[in-house]
Design a protein around this motif. Structure first.
Motif, short mmCIF file in Angstrom:
data_model
loop_
_atom_site.label_atom_id
_atom_site.label_comp_id
_atom_site.label_asym_id
_atom_site.label_seq_id
_atom_site.Cartn_x
_atom_site.Cartn_y
_atom_site.Cartn_z
N ARG A 97 -0.65 -5.90 3.86
CA ARG A 97 0.52 -5.42 3.11
C ARG A 97 0.15 -5.30 1.64
O ARG A 97 -0.30 -6.25 1.02
CB ARG A 97 1.70 -6.35 3.28
CG ARG A 97 2.99 -5.75 2.72
CD ARG A 97 4.20 -6.62 2.95
NE ARG A 97 4.49 -6.88 4.34
CZ ARG A 97 5.23 -6.09 5.14
NH1 ARG A 97 5.72 -4.96 4.65
NH2 ARG A 97 5.47 -6.42 6.39
N GLY A 98 0.33 -4.10 1.13
CA GLY A 98 0.03 -3.83 -0.27
C GLY A 98 1.26 -3.97 -1.14
O GLY A 98 2.29 -4.51 -0.71
N VAL A 111 -11.64 -6.93 5.02
CA VAL A 111 -10.63 -7.99 4.94
C VAL A 111 -11.07 -9.06 3.93
O VAL A 111 -10.28 -9.52 3.12
CB VAL A 111 -10.35 -8.60 6.33
CG1 VAL A 111 -9.53 -9.87 6.22
CG2 VAL A 111 -9.64 -7.57 7.21
N ALA A 112 -12.35 -9.43 3.96
CA ALA A 112 -12.84 -10.44 3.01
C ALA A 112 -12.65 -9.97 1.57
O ALA A 112 -12.21 -10.74 0.71
CB ALA A 112 -14.31 -10.74 3.29
N GLY A 113 -12.96 -8.70 1.30
CA GLY A 113 -12.79 -8.17 -0.04
C GLY A 113 -11.34 -8.14 -0.47
O GLY A 113 -11.01 -8.45 -1.62
N LEU A 114 -10.45 -7.80 0.45
CA LEU A 114 -9.03 -7.75 0.12
C LEU A 114 -8.44 -9.14 -0.07
O LEU A 114 -7.68 -9.37 -1.01
CB LEU A 114 -8.26 -7.00 1.21
CG LEU A 114 -8.58 -5.50 1.31
CD1 LEU A 114 -7.96 -4.90 2.56
CD2 LEU A 114 -8.10 -4.77 0.06
N THR A 115 -8.78 -10.07 0.81
CA THR A 115 -8.23 -11.43 0.67
C THR A 115 -8.76 -12.10 -0.60
O THR A 115 -8.05 -12.90 -1.21
CB THR A 115 -8.50 -12.29 1.92
OG1 THR A 115 -9.90 -12.34 2.19
CG2 THR A 115 -7.76 -11.75 3.13
N ALA A 116 -9.99 -11.77 -1.01
CA ALA A 116 -10.52 -12.30 -2.27
C ALA A 116 -9.69 -11.81 -3.46
O ALA A 116 -9.65 -12.46 -4.50
CB ALA A 116 -11.98 -11.90 -2.44
N ARG A 117 -9.02 -10.69 -3.29
CA ARG A 117 -8.17 -10.13 -4.35
C ARG A 117 -6.70 -10.52 -4.16
O ARG A 117 -5.82 -9.97 -4.82
CB ARG A 117 -8.30 -8.62 -4.37
CG ARG A 117 -9.67 -8.13 -4.78
CD ARG A 117 -9.72 -6.61 -4.73
NE ARG A 117 -11.00 -6.10 -5.10
CZ ARG A 117 -11.94 -5.70 -4.25
NH1 ARG A 117 -11.73 -5.76 -2.95
NH2 ARG A 117 -13.07 -5.23 -4.67
N LEU A 157 -9.10 -0.47 -1.61
CA LEU A 157 -9.37 -0.09 -0.23
C LEU A 157 -10.50 0.93 -0.12
O LEU A 157 -11.00 1.18 0.96
CB LEU A 157 -8.11 0.50 0.43
CG LEU A 157 -7.00 -0.48 0.76
CD1 LEU A 157 -5.78 0.26 1.27
CD2 LEU A 157 -7.46 -1.51 1.78
N GLY A 158 -10.87 1.55 -1.24
CA GLY A 158 -11.98 2.49 -1.25
C GLY A 158 -11.61 3.93 -1.54
O GLY A 158 -12.47 4.81 -1.51
#
Length: 160
Positions: A131-132, A104-110, A26-27
């Motif tokens: 949701r983590g 969101v794109a970065g998170l969904t890619a993961r 998330l940074g």
């Protein structure tokens, strides 16, 4: 009494590495990790024989900190990992982002999924929940800017 600042938010997790990895994605920046135990921690938290592994993370602006804790002893009590957003208690943590679509794109890619949708609130914010690990809900909030003036579009604080 005057509160000077929010020191940090603490979250108890079972898998400390997975939680640290999620918040780094998330940074947030990992400031350090440690094991805490002894009389002082027993007295602070009101438990006996505490041994806890902790990780402290910080937001990019340096003002927000998150303390992740894994209790080796006493064993943590299980929670409801996938509790919905309307469950009583602390339910989510929110972060402001520059570009919600890129986030969101970065998170969904993961492999991290949205809880609902990305929505616009009063032409002032774009918001979503993800949701983590261990059911932690994180709200991402992008404040919209008026393209003509470059001013922030919001006079109101972001919604819950």
């Amino acid at each position: 009494m005057t509160i000077r600042r929010l020191e940090n938010i603490g979250i108890v997790v079972e898998d400390l590495k997975a939680a640290v990895d999620f918040f780094q994605q998330l940074g947030l920046t990992l400031l350090g990790e440690a094991t805490v135990e002894g009389d002082w921690v027993d007295r602070v938290v009101g438990l006996d024989q505490v041994r806890s592994e902790i990780a402290m993370l910080q937001t990019a602006d340096g003002h927000g900190r998150l303390e992740l804790m894994r209790f080796a002893r006493p064993t943590a009590h299980p929670g409801e990992g996938a509790a919905p957003a309307n469950t009583l208690g602390i339910r989510r943590i929110a972060f402001a982002v520059d570009d919600i679509d890129a986030s969101v794109a970065g998170l969904t890619a993961r492999g991290i999924a949205l809880v609902g949708d990305v929505v616009t609130f009063q032409d002032a914010y774009r918001l979503c929940y993800v949701r983590g690990p261990e059911g932690i809900i994180v709200m991402l909030s992008e404040e919209l800017v008026d393209p003509a003036s470059g001013d922030r579009a919001s006079d109101a604080p972001p919604p819950d």
